[in-house]
Design a protein around this motif. Sequence first.
Motif, PDB file in Angstrom:
ATOM      1  N   UNK A   1      13.350  -7.750   6.643  1.00  0.00           N
ATOM      2  CA  UNK A   1      12.687  -6.708   7.430  1.00  0.00           C
ATOM      3  C   UNK A   1      11.640  -6.012   6.583  1.00  0.00           C
ATOM      4  N   UNK A   2      10.521  -5.680   7.219  1.00  0.00           N
ATOM      5  CA  UNK A   2       9.490  -4.982   6.459  1.00  0.00           C
ATOM      6  C   UNK A   2       8.553  -4.240   7.385  1.00  0.00           C
ATOM      7  N   UNK A   3       7.594  -3.599   6.763  1.00  0.00           N
ATOM      8  CA  UNK A   3       6.625  -2.792   7.503  1.00  0.00           C
ATOM      9  C   UNK A   3       5.798  -3.691   8.417  1.00  0.00           C
ATOM     10  N   UNK A   4       5.651  -3.279   9.676  1.00  0.00           N
ATOM     11  CA  UNK A   4       4.880  -4.082  10.635  1.00  0.00           C
ATOM     12  C   UNK A   4       3.385  -3.861  10.433  1.00  0.00           C
TER      13      UNK A   4
ATOM     14  N   UNK B   1       8.294   0.890  10.589  1.00  0.00           N
ATOM     15  CA  UNK B   1       9.252   0.117   9.811  1.00  0.00           C
ATOM     16  C   UNK B   1      10.651   0.283  10.403  1.00  0.00           C
ATOM     17  N   UNK B   2      11.528  -0.667  10.053  1.00  0.00           N
ATOM     18  CA  UNK B   2      12.855  -0.683  10.644  1.00  0.00           C
ATOM     19  C   UNK B   2      13.800   0.301   9.978  1.00  0.00           C
TER      20      UNK B   2
ATOM     21  N   UNK C   1       0.816  -1.207   0.000  1.00  0.00           N
ATOM     22  CA  UNK C   1       0.000   0.000   0.000  1.00  0.00           C
ATOM     23  C   UNK C   1       0.853   1.263   0.000  1.00  0.00           C
ATOM     24  N   UNK C   2       0.326   2.294  -0.644  1.00  0.00           N
ATOM     25  CA  UNK C   2       0.929   3.625  -0.626  1.00  0.00           C
ATOM     26  C   UNK C   2      -0.180   4.579  -0.150  1.00  0.00           C
ATOM     27  N   UNK C   3       0.031   5.421   0.851  1.00  0.00           N
ATOM     28  CA  UNK C   3       1.299   5.720   1.516  1.00  0.00           C
ATOM     29  C   UNK C   3       1.906   4.546   2.300  1.00  0.00           C
ATOM     30  N   UNK C   4       3.238   4.596   2.389  1.00  0.00           N
ATOM     31  CA  UNK C   4       3.992   3.707   3.288  1.00  0.00           C
ATOM     32  C   UNK C   4       3.662   4.213   4.675  1.00  0.00           C
ATOM     33  N   UNK C   5       2.787   3.478   5.379  1.00  0.00           N
ATOM     34  CA  UNK C   5       2.263   3.974   6.646  1.00  0.00           C
ATOM     35  C   UNK C   5       2.442   2.941   7.740  1.00  0.00           C
TER      36      UNK C   5
ATOM     37  N   UNK D   1      -0.169  -3.269  12.040  1.00  0.00           N
ATOM     38  CA  UNK D   1      -0.451  -2.495  13.254  1.00  0.00           C
ATOM     39  C   UNK D   1      -1.619  -3.028  14.072  1.00  0.00           C
TER      40      UNK D   1
ATOM     41  N   UNK E   1      -5.790   1.315  -3.129  1.00  0.00           N
ATOM     42  CA  UNK E   1      -4.325   1.355  -3.012  1.00  0.00           C
ATOM     43  C   UNK E   1      -3.844   1.795  -1.629  1.00  0.00           C
ATOM     44  N   UNK E   2      -4.753   2.272  -0.774  1.00  0.00           N
ATOM     45  CA  UNK E   2      -4.368   2.823   0.537  1.00  0.00           C
ATOM     46  C   UNK E   2      -4.567   1.777   1.640  1.00  0.00           C
ATOM     47  N   UNK E   3      -3.919   1.961   2.803  1.00  0.00           N
ATOM     48  CA  UNK E   3      -4.065   0.989   3.888  1.00  0.00           C
ATOM     49  C   UNK E   3      -5.505   0.875   4.390  1.00  0.00           C
TER      50      UNK E   3
ATOM     51  N   UNK F   1      18.724   3.684   6.270  1.00  0.00           N
ATOM     52  CA  UNK F   1      17.878   3.196   5.181  1.00  0.00           C
ATOM     53  C   UNK F   1      16.771   2.300   5.727  1.00  0.00           C
ATOM     54  N   UNK F   2      15.670   2.266   4.970  1.00  0.00           N
ATOM     55  CA  UNK F   2      14.520   1.436   5.305  1.00  0.00           C
ATOM     56  C   UNK F   2      14.110   0.727   4.023  1.00  0.00           C
ATOM     57  N   UNK F   3      13.547  -0.484   4.153  1.00  0.00           N
ATOM     58  CA  UNK F   3      13.116  -1.220   2.961  1.00  0.00           C
ATOM     59  C   UNK F   3      11.610  -1.174   2.786  1.00  0.00           C
ATOM     60  N   UNK F   4      11.172  -0.812   1.566  1.00  0.00           N
ATOM     61  CA  UNK F   4       9.727  -0.873   1.255  1.00  0.00           C
ATOM     62  C   UNK F   4       9.532  -1.032  -0.238  1.00  0.00           C
TER      63      UNK F   4
END
Lengths: 214, 257
Positions: free
Chosen positions: B1-4, A131-132, A124-128, B6, B201-203, A170-173
Amino acid sequence: MSSVAVIDYGMGNLHSIAKALQHASPDVHVQIVADPQLILQADRVVFPGVGAIRDCMQALVDTGLQEVIRQVAESRPLLGICLGMQALLTESEENGSTRCLNIVPGHVRHFATPLLDAQGEILKIPHMGWNQVHQQRDHPLWRNIPQDSRFYFVHSYYVQPDDDSVIAGVTEYPEPFTCALSCGNIFAVQFHPEKSQAVGLQLLQNFLSWDGGG
Amino acid sequence: MSLAKRIIPCLDVDNGRVVKGVKFVDIRDAGDPVEVARRYDREGADEITFLDITASSDDRETMVHVVEEVAGEVFIPLTVGGGIRTLDDIRRMLNAGADKVGINTAAVFNPEFVRDAARRFGTQCIVVAIDAKQVNRPGEPERWEIFTHGGRKPTGLDAVAWAKKMAAHGAGEILLTSMDRDGTRQGFDLALTRAISEAVPIPVIASGGVGNLQHLADGIIEGKADAVLAASIFHFAEYTIRQAKECMAARGIEVRL
């Protein structure tokens, strides 16, 4: 007592960042200011921002703060946050193409659409969310923050500096992007330290005891 | 590693006190919102959502004070929903320290409000709350419609089409509640969640029906949600946020521990 100015140029809510700075260092004098003179009197300056880059740049031109930010970057520690980071680059893809401050040479890019992860799932965008953040090198602002800590992000654009040596994190997405950069008196982050709980407050505290330089 | 993914605890606030939920007839007092928010923050909540269910608009000012107090000590994203109808309502909540506002009924009556709000304050702070109910007959393809007024008033709007429209209008996120499941503790409506999440496309935040920790993980894995919201299972310390995250991690979901 040292002081920190949060630049108010009409872009977004500055109360969160002011409250977080005060909480991180109760002894510091925190001000939300629009007056160039007051900004240049502060020991440290925070340049926040949310919203669209064209409105942001227009507001900086209208208020005359464009020049003030340049002066700050040459004379005292400056923390750019989110749009305040992106505005430091040369040009952004947002709103067609928008000229930015060009204090840090480079570009601001939109995430590719559709954005797919390794399994082919759409991201999804925004990247919300959380993140690490991988610290690329030692810096006073990373002090007491564990490697790969999670910070809170919300953005659709990311910075791509010309010079790799300014990349601090840096962060990965899903591809790695620059989420923190530093050069001279500037430290700038794509994430929101004011919304990143303990690690965010630690970063703000580190900023409030930083005298510039890496 | 990636986005958690929530976990977002939701506090239903009535006149300055946390209550168990809109759907429960015997509203039970669950405490002071500031204390509850502090506890959730300590337990590792990724964000906190306040739903103002105060009936009288005179008492709305109470919510502003609650947000101010919480924002002074809890440094994670805060969302406020309930009674947000004008740009001025949004400005007041953001100035009090909220990071996002939830817009529900006002968006249904005037979709342009979402566009104006996103333009003025940025898409990142506009959460469109959608209350959906299944309307197809048994045997027909699944279909959901938008309802307002706590699920009592049908609007005739198709939920998937509406979610797409709201995303195009500048919503930064969708908070999706199944009115069929809300308060039942039977788990999210996973088909609805997946249909919406795959369409925009959004969360998407899944809400309505959580009764145990597996339900939260189901919302992410089967519902394809980006975040899960629950109220009652956390309020009475039935489960902690930490336990919820450990359960999700055990099922292979990336979380912030």
